[in-house]
Design a protein around this motif. Structure first.
Motif: not given
Length: 343
Positions: A268-288
Motif C-alpha cells: 500500500g501507500f502507507m509503507s511508502i509514506f512511512a519510509r519517506a518520513c523515516i528518511k526525512a528524520l534521518q536526514e534532519f535529526p533535529a526534528i527527531n
C-alpha cells in the motif's frame, strides 16, 4: 604588573554571561585586541579581546562558569615570557606566499563564534571549511551554511563524519526484493575522546549509544523557552502541500501482485509514506530530537506513530524502531495495529 581581563558591558538589561570557551591558553602570547575568550548571554555571543599585548596568565575562570559584567576573567602579563607556543607555526624555512592569501589566512584564525557553534551542532570538522569570507579570512556562519549546502556535505550531520566515512545503502528499486532499511538510523558511535568528554560533562559513566545528549547554551535555552511560549499563546496554522505521487503509484501498480505473493501482505501507500518520513528524520535529526531539562537529546532510532481512526476516536499506535523495518514489515505492522485499534 598584571593587566586584568574583565567582562565588558554586554547590553541593556544583560547583567551576566557564560564563558563558552577560551580561545587562548595560559602561557600563550597574545597581541593587543586579539580575541582571548568567548562569552555568551541570553541575547548575543561575543569575543573579549586582550586589552594589550602580553602573556596570558594561569588564573583563568573555567569554561562554563557564569560571570557578572565587570568581573575579572583572567590576567595578562605585558612583560611575561611565553611558556606555550601558538599552534600551527611553520617549521623550517619560510614558505613562499601562496597565490590565494585569503585561503591561507583562513587556516590561521579561529572561526567566528556563530560559525563554530553551527559546525559543532552539525558535526562538521573545523578544517573542512577552508575558505573564509570574514575579516582576515575568518570562517563565518554563511561559509558554514554554504559548506552544508554542497552535495557532498550532507553526511557530516552525525559523528560518522569524524570517523572513517561509511557509505549509506541505497534502497533497491526492485519492489519484490523489498528495499532494506537504510543504515543511517544506526549512526556510527562517537569517537572515544568525544564520548568521554560528553560523559564527563553530563556526569554519567556511560551513554546510550542510541541517543546523544548535547547541553544547550544559554542562547539556545532562551530560544527554546520563547518558542514554546509562542506555541502556547499564538494561533496554530496548518498548511497543506501537494506531492507528485505518480512514480510511487506506478511502482505500486507494477509490483503489487509480486509483492503480495512473496510477502503475504499488500503493498500500500502507507509503507511508502512511512519510509519517506523515516528518511526525512534521518536526514534532519533535529526534528527527531527532544528537550529534557537543559539538554537536547538526538535519537539514532525512529519510533513512528501511525494515526488510526476508530469508533472510539483517533488513536496513534507507535511502531518502535521503524527505521529497522522493511516495506513488508511496515505494511504488516500497520495493518495489525489498524485492525486492533478498530476492534
Amino acid at each position: 604588573m598584571s593587566v586584568e581581563i574583565r567582562v565588558p558591558v554586554l547590553g541593556e538589561s544583560v547583567t551576566s554571561a557564560t564563558i563558552t570557551r577560551w580561545l587562548k591558553q595560559p602561557g600563550q602570547a597574545v597581541a593587543a585586541d586579539e580575541p582571548v575568550v568567548e562569552l555568551e548571554t541570553d541575547k548575543i555571543s561575543v569575543e573579549v579581546p586582550a586589552p594589550q599585548a602580553g602573556v596570558l596568565g594561569g588564573d583563568l575562570m573555567a569554561a562554563g562558569a557564569e560571570v557578572a559584567v565587570g568581573s575579572v576573567l583572567g590576567t595578562l602579563d605585558p612583560k611575561g615570557t611565553p611558556s606555550m607556543t601558538a599552534p600551527a607555526k611553520t617549521e623550517g624555512t619560510p614558505a613562499p606566499k601562496p597565490e590565494t592569501p585569503v585561503a591561507a589566512s583562513a587556516t590561521t584564525h579561529d572561526p567566528m563564534p556563530a560559525a563554530a557553534r553551527l559546525m559543532a551542532e552539525a558535526h562538521i570538522a573545523p578544517g573542512s571549511v577552508t575558505q573564509g569570507t570574514g575579516l582576515d579570512g575568518r570562517v563565518t556562519k554563511g561559509d558554514v551554511i554554504a559548506k552544508m549546502a554542497q552535495p557532498g556535505a550532507a553526511a557530516p550531520r552525525d559523528e560518522a563524519s569524524l570517523v572513517a566515512p561509511k557509505p549509506e545503502p541505497v534502497a533497491s528499486p526492485q519492489a519484490p526484493s523489498v528495499p532494506q532499511p537504510a543504515d543511517a538510523g544506526q549512526a556510527a558511535s562517537p569517537p572515544p575522546a568525544m564520548a568521554a568528554a560528553l560523559a564527563a560533562l553530563l556526569g554519567k559513566g556511560e551513554q546510550d549509544s542510541r541517543e546523544q545528549r548535547v547541553p544547550m547554551t544559554r542562547l539556545r535555552q532562551t530560544i527554546a523557552r520563547r518558542l514554546k511560549d509562542a506555541q502556547n499563546t499564538a494561533a496554530i496554522l496548518t498548511t497543506f502541500n501537494e506531492v507528485d505521487m505518480s512514480a510511487a503509484k506506478a511502482l505500486r501498480a507494477e509490483y503489487r501482485e509480486i509483492f503480495e505473493k512473496k510477502h503475504g501482505v499488500k503493498l500500500g501507500f502507507m509503507s511508502i509514506f512511512a519510509r519517506a518520513c523515516i528518511k526525512a528524520l534521518q536526514e534532519f535529526p533535529a526534528i527527531n530530537a527532544t528537550i529534557e531539562g537543559e539538554e537536547i537529546i538526538y535519537r539514532r532510532f525512529v519510533n513512528l506513530g501511525i494515526a488510526v481512526g476508530s469508533e472510539r476516536g483517533l488513536v496513534v499506535p507507535v511502531l518502535h524502531d521503524a527505521d529497522q523495518m522493511s516495506f513488508a514489515e511496515l505494511e504488516r505492522n500497520i495493518n495489525d495495529y489498524g485492525t486492533r485499534a478498530r476492534a
